[in-house]
Write a protein that holds these residues in place. Structure first.
Motif, PDB file in Angstrom:
ATOM      1  N   ALA A  90    -119.089  39.226  48.414  1.00 31.84           N
ATOM      2  CA  ALA A  90    -119.701  40.058  49.455  1.00 31.84           C
ATOM      3  C   ALA A  90    -121.160  39.660  49.678  1.00 31.84           C
ATOM      4  CB  ALA A  90    -119.612  41.531  49.058  1.00 31.84           C
ATOM      5  N   TYR A  91    -121.895  39.391  48.597  1.00 31.77           N
ATOM      6  CA  TYR A  91    -123.278  38.953  48.764  1.00 31.77           C
ATOM      7  C   TYR A  91    -123.335  37.613  49.491  1.00 31.77           C
ATOM      8  CZ  TYR A  91    -127.833  37.057  48.084  1.00 31.77           C
ATOM      9  OH  TYR A  91    -129.042  36.471  48.330  1.00 31.77           O
ATOM     10  N   CYS A  92    -122.400  36.724  49.176  1.00 30.05           N
ATOM     11  CA  CYS A  92    -122.382  35.423  49.864  1.00 30.05           C
ATOM     12  C   CYS A  92    -122.125  35.602  51.365  1.00 30.05           C
ATOM     13  CB  CYS A  92    -121.353  34.489  49.230  1.00 30.05           C
ATOM     14  SG  CYS A  92    -121.845  33.939  47.576  1.00 30.05           S
ATOM     15  N   LEU A 125    -123.274  38.113  53.049  1.00 26.33           N
ATOM     16  CA  LEU A 125    -124.607  38.497  53.543  1.00 26.33           C
ATOM     17  C   LEU A 125    -125.505  37.264  53.689  1.00 26.33           C
ATOM     18  CD1 LEU A 125    -125.478  41.741  51.529  1.00 26.33           C
ATOM     19  CD2 LEU A 125    -125.039  41.530  53.989  1.00 26.33           C
ATOM     20  N   ARG A 126    -125.382  36.315  52.754  1.00 29.87           N
ATOM     21  CA  ARG A 126    -126.190  35.100  52.813  1.00 29.87           C
ATOM     22  C   ARG A 126    -125.839  34.242  54.027  1.00 29.87           C
ATOM     23  NH1 ARG A 126    -124.846  32.039  48.091  1.00 29.87           N
ATOM     24  NH2 ARG A 126    -125.944  30.393  49.164  1.00 29.87           N
ATOM     25  N   MET A 127    -124.661  34.450  54.592  1.00 31.08           N
ATOM     26  CA  MET A 127    -124.277  33.683  55.779  1.00 31.08           C
ATOM     27  C   MET A 127    -125.128  34.062  56.986  1.00 31.08           C
ATOM     28  SD  MET A 127    -120.152  33.356  55.372  1.00 31.08           S
ATOM     29  CE  MET A 127    -119.983  32.411  56.877  1.00 31.08           C
ATOM     30  N   ARG A 128    -125.933  35.109  56.883  1.00 33.93           N
ATOM     31  CA  ARG A 128    -126.835  35.504  57.965  1.00 33.93           C
ATOM     32  C   ARG A 128    -128.182  34.820  57.865  1.00 33.93           C
ATOM     33  NH1 ARG A 128    -126.699  41.738  57.317  1.00 33.93           N
ATOM     34  NH2 ARG A 128    -128.819  41.330  57.960  1.00 33.93           N
ATOM     35  N   SER A 129    -128.328  33.893  56.924  1.00 37.52           N
ATOM     36  CA  SER A 129    -129.595  33.188  56.712  1.00 37.52           C
ATOM     37  C   SER A 129    -130.003  32.432  57.972  1.00 37.52           C
ATOM     38  CB  SER A 129    -129.451  32.211  55.545  1.00 37.52           C
ATOM     39  OG  SER A 129    -130.576  31.374  55.458  1.00 37.52           O
ATOM     40  N   HIS A 130    -131.295  32.166  58.078  1.00 39.91           N
ATOM     41  CA  HIS A 130    -131.815  31.397  59.202  1.00 39.91           C
ATOM     42  C   HIS A 130    -131.712  29.895  58.958  1.00 39.91           C
ATOM     43  CE1 HIS A 130    -133.224  35.065  60.997  1.00 39.91           C
ATOM     44  NE2 HIS A 130    -133.839  35.377  59.872  1.00 39.91           N
ATOM     45  N   VAL A 131    -131.352  29.501  57.730  1.00 40.96           N
ATOM     46  CA  VAL A 131    -131.234  28.090  57.362  1.00 40.96           C
ATOM     47  C   VAL A 131    -129.765  27.691  57.411  1.00 40.96           C
ATOM     48  CG1 VAL A 131    -131.713  26.384  55.560  1.00 40.96           C
ATOM     49  CG2 VAL A 131    -133.258  28.333  55.884  1.00 40.96           C
ATOM     50  N   ALA A 132    -129.435  26.709  58.247  1.00 45.06           N
ATOM     51  CA  ALA A 132    -128.039  26.329  58.474  1.00 45.06           C
ATOM     52  C   ALA A 132    -127.346  25.877  57.192  1.00 45.06           C
ATOM     53  CB  ALA A 132    -127.962  25.225  59.526  1.00 45.06           C
ATOM     54  N   GLU A 133    -128.016  25.111  56.355  1.00 45.26           N
ATOM     55  CA  GLU A 133    -127.407  24.632  55.112  1.00 45.26           C
ATOM     56  C   GLU A 133    -127.061  25.783  54.175  1.00 45.26           C
ATOM     57  OE1 GLU A 133    -125.655  22.345  52.360  1.00 45.26           O
ATOM     58  OE2 GLU A 133    -126.260  21.698  54.360  1.00 45.26           O
ATOM     59  N   GLN A 134    -127.913  26.793  54.132  1.00 49.78           N
ATOM     60  CA  GLN A 134    -127.624  27.966  53.298  1.00 49.78           C
ATOM     61  C   GLN A 134    -126.417  28.734  53.834  1.00 49.78           C
ATOM     62  OE1 GLN A 134    -131.023  30.468  52.569  1.00 49.78           O
ATOM     63  NE2 GLN A 134    -132.299  28.717  52.018  1.00 49.78           N
ATOM     64  N   ARG A 151    -123.838  27.443  55.472  1.00 49.84           N
ATOM     65  CA  ARG A 151    -122.632  26.687  55.145  1.00 49.84           C
ATOM     66  C   ARG A 151    -122.256  26.839  53.679  1.00 49.84           C
ATOM     67  NH1 ARG A 151    -124.655  23.170  59.100  1.00 49.84           N
ATOM     68  NH2 ARG A 151    -125.959  22.054  57.632  1.00 49.84           N
ATOM     69  N   ALA A 152    -123.230  26.727  52.789  1.00 49.68           N
ATOM     70  CA  ALA A 152    -122.961  26.866  51.355  1.00 49.68           C
ATOM     71  C   ALA A 152    -122.474  28.275  51.041  1.00 49.68           C
ATOM     72  CB  ALA A 152    -124.211  26.539  50.546  1.00 49.68           C
ATOM     73  N   ALA A 153    -123.052  29.271  51.670  1.00 51.88           N
ATOM     74  CA  ALA A 153    -122.669  30.659  51.406  1.00 51.88           C
ATOM     75  C   ALA A 153    -121.230  30.926  51.814  1.00 51.88           C
ATOM     76  CB  ALA A 153    -123.610  31.607  52.137  1.00 51.88           C
ATOM     77  N   GLY A 154    -120.754  30.307  52.869  1.00 52.44           N
ATOM     78  CA  GLY A 154    -119.367  30.500  53.289  1.00 52.44           C
ATOM     79  C   GLY A 154    -118.389  30.004  52.241  1.00 52.44           C
ATOM     80  N   GLY A 155    -118.644  28.811  51.717  1.00 50.60           N
ATOM     81  CA  GLY A 155    -117.779  28.280  50.665  1.00 50.60           C
ATOM     82  C   GLY A 155    -117.851  29.114  49.397  1.00 50.60           C
ATOM     83  N   GLU A 156    -119.031  29.603  49.072  1.00 53.38           N
ATOM     84  CA  GLU A 156    -119.186  30.419  47.880  1.00 53.38           C
ATOM     85  C   GLU A 156    -118.531  31.790  48.052  1.00 53.38           C
ATOM     86  OE1 GLU A 156    -123.393  30.159  47.327  1.00 53.38           O
ATOM     87  OE2 GLU A 156    -123.254  28.088  46.624  1.00 53.38           O
ATOM     88  N   ALA A 157    -118.537  32.330  49.266  1.00 54.94           N
ATOM     89  CA  ALA A 157    -117.836  33.596  49.520  1.00 54.94           C
ATOM     90  C   ALA A 157    -116.334  33.414  49.319  1.00 54.94           C
ATOM     91  CB  ALA A 157    -118.129  34.101  50.929  1.00 54.94           C
ATOM     92  N   LEU A 158    -115.799  32.314  49.830  1.00 54.32           N
ATOM     93  CA  LEU A 158    -114.376  32.010  49.631  1.00 54.32           C
ATOM     94  C   LEU A 158    -114.068  31.920  48.143  1.00 54.32           C
ATOM     95  CD1 LEU A 158    -111.587  31.100  50.756  1.00 54.32           C
ATOM     96  CD2 LEU A 158    -112.468  28.766  50.628  1.00 54.32           C
TER      97      LEU A 158
END
Length: 182
Positions: A20-22, A24-33, A35-42
């Motif tokens: 769930a936190y990951c 939330l991280r998908m709302r970051s302003h940094v594109a690389e963060q 993308r990484a957050a999506g995989g980590e949420a999965l």
């Protein structure tokens, strides 16, 4: 997963909260963060599903092969992304570990939900060593970031590096707990 039901539910809660936190991280302003957050949420939600105690719920036989396919695809994505940066290799190892656990659980569906000793001990040991080393290295790197960050009051939830590392550390700890319980 085997083991006491209470520790299984703690793993489910840890992995689901991390997933769930990951998100939330998908709302970051940094594109690389993002993308990484999506995989980590999965990864977090997949680990939460796998950690549900066997005494409570036995998933249908098709669930384990489906998880293996999903994480196989995530592994291919991580392999493709690794050409631009070696940091993606950790996601590849994590996805591979998830495929391995799903295949092991699928092979043991006749006996129940992931019975102990059903995996290949050498591969389990190698993955366990990798994740223990990852947890230790990430934990050491987390301390200086939290001390330097000074709270980061103006940073958004998706842009806090100490929270992103804590998220990864949580998933690494959960993997260390899940591998021997297979």
């Amino acid at each position: 997963m085997h083991g006491p039901t209470s520790s299984g539910w703690l793993l489910v809660a840890l992995c689901a909260a991390t997933g769930a936190y990951c998100l939330l991280r998908m709302r970051s302003h940094v594109a690389e963060q993002r993308r990484a957050a999506g995989g980590e949420a999965l990864m977090g939600f997949g680990m939460a599903v796998m950690a549900v105690p066997a005494a409570v719920f036995t998933p249908p036989a098709w669930a384990w092969p489906a998880l293996a396919v999903v994480f196989g695809a995530a592994g291919l994505h991580a392999l493709w992304a690794a050409r631009t940066g070696l940091r993606h290799l950790h996601h590849l190892v994590g996805a591979g570990a998830m495929v391995y656990m799903a295949v092991t659980m699928a092979a043991s569906t006749g006996e129940g939900h992931g019975h102990g000793g059903s995996g290949v001990p050498l591969l389990t040991g190698v993955l366990l060593l990798y994740f223990v080393a990852y947890v230790l290295a990430t934990g050491v790197r987390l301390v200086p970031v939290a001390a330097v960050a000074g709270g980061g009051r103006d940073a958004g939830w998706g842009d806090r590096p100490e929270l992103a590392r804590a998220c990864r550390l949580s998933m690494g700890i959960a993997m260390v707990a899940m591998l021997p319980a297979m």
